[in-house]
Design an enzyme around this catalytic site. Sequence first.
Site, PDB file in Angstrom:
ATOM      1  CE  LYS A  47      -3.984  -2.359   2.247  1.00 34.09           C
ATOM      2  NZ  LYS A  47      -4.582  -2.612   3.569  1.00 34.09           N
ATOM      3  CD  GLN A  64      -3.496  -4.130   6.457  1.00 37.36           C
ATOM      4  OE1 GLN A  64      -3.650  -3.070   6.000  1.00 37.36           O
ATOM      5  NE2 GLN A  64      -3.910  -5.482   6.069  1.00 37.36           N
ATOM      6  CG  ASP A 101      -9.524   0.429   5.236  1.00 38.50           C
ATOM      7  OD1 ASP A 101      -9.406  -0.106   4.121  1.00 38.50           O
ATOM      8  OD2 ASP A 101      -8.756   0.321   6.383  1.00 38.50           O
TER       9      ASP A 101
HETATM   10  N1  GUN Z   1      -7.029  -6.494   6.310  1.00 35.09           N
HETATM   11  C1  GUN Z   1      -7.262  -7.279   5.172  1.00 35.09           C
HETATM   12  N2  GUN Z   1      -7.985  -6.631   4.234  1.00 35.09           N
HETATM   13  C2  GUN Z   1      -7.964  -5.148   4.810  1.00 35.09           C
HETATM   14  C3  GUN Z   1      -8.600  -3.816   4.143  1.00 35.09           C
HETATM   15  O1  GUN Z   1      -8.713  -3.726   3.253  1.00 35.09           O
HETATM   16  N3  GUN Z   1      -8.172  -2.708   5.168  1.00 35.09           N
HETATM   17  C4  GUN Z   1      -7.728  -2.969   6.243  1.00 35.09           C
HETATM   18  N4  GUN Z   1      -7.300  -1.777   7.154  1.00 35.09           N
HETATM   19  N5  GUN Z   1      -7.143  -4.265   6.810  1.00 35.09           N
HETATM   20  C5  GUN Z   1      -7.448  -5.273   6.024  1.00 35.09           C
END
Ligand code: GUN
Length: 284
Positions: A53, A97, A120
Amino acid sequence: MTARIIDGKALAAHVRADVATRVQALRQHNIKPGLAVVLVGENPASQVYVRNKAAACEAAGMLSRVIPLGEDTSEGELLDVIDTLNQDPAIHGILVQLPLPGHIDTGLVIEAISAAKDVDGFHISNAGLLMTGRPRFLPCTPYGVMKMLEAENVPLRGAEAVIVGASNIVGKPMAMLLLAAGATVTLCNSKTRDLSAQTRRADILVVATGKPGIVQGDMVKPGAIVIDVGINRLPSGKLTGDVDFPSASQVAGAITPVPGGVGPMTIAMLLVNTIEAAERTAQS
Ligand code: GUN
């Protein structure tokens, strides 16, 4: 029949190029879009996702700030970090995350993120806006799936869409988006009786369970569009989806591969949400 492969990597590259153009336009106005990614603990999969990311953010010309915190970080300490980011004008998007360590209340942490920076789309106000048809931020994975269906010209109005997996991150928002697009949506969960009977009705089958091979080729309607959201690491180290690709690709009309399908789109849509957030601050 051999399915068409839906190339998420190629589509993600287009989306990211478009974001990079929008970043340059904002930078003409002295605004550099900024994303903060908070990672608590040392989950190896999360470390990879966060690294990817951050790299995508920088490649698009945005500011990326990764905040790694120890496994034993307290809930209060994490909330303080979020509060500081909420108030930081250089940060337009905040992502914590998941999963978080067990001693931290995930819901409490997500609700602490400013809804205007919740790239998100997990905050209850953003989930509620999506549910009521006035979306602000769409959760990145379902948003990416919708982009793939659009790029493939998949008819959604009146289509039978079956989703396997009812998480807040993927299944539930995916159901809302497909419903808004006019599909008839079935949302299956771990208690669903006779899963095959459901999946075999699907014109569009989205699988997001984290269980490798839960969907086999004989559970797919001939010609269906199969979207595999799963990313599972096998003991061999190889990545695999939730769908058994060799058998399903003999039956489906089109299918996403793992890797190279939904995963790259999730990251691309995170960049889209971050540039949107930055553009909104420029307009206000
Ligand atoms: N863990 C798995 N997928 C995601 C996501 O799309 N965003 C976040 N913040 N954590 C995750």
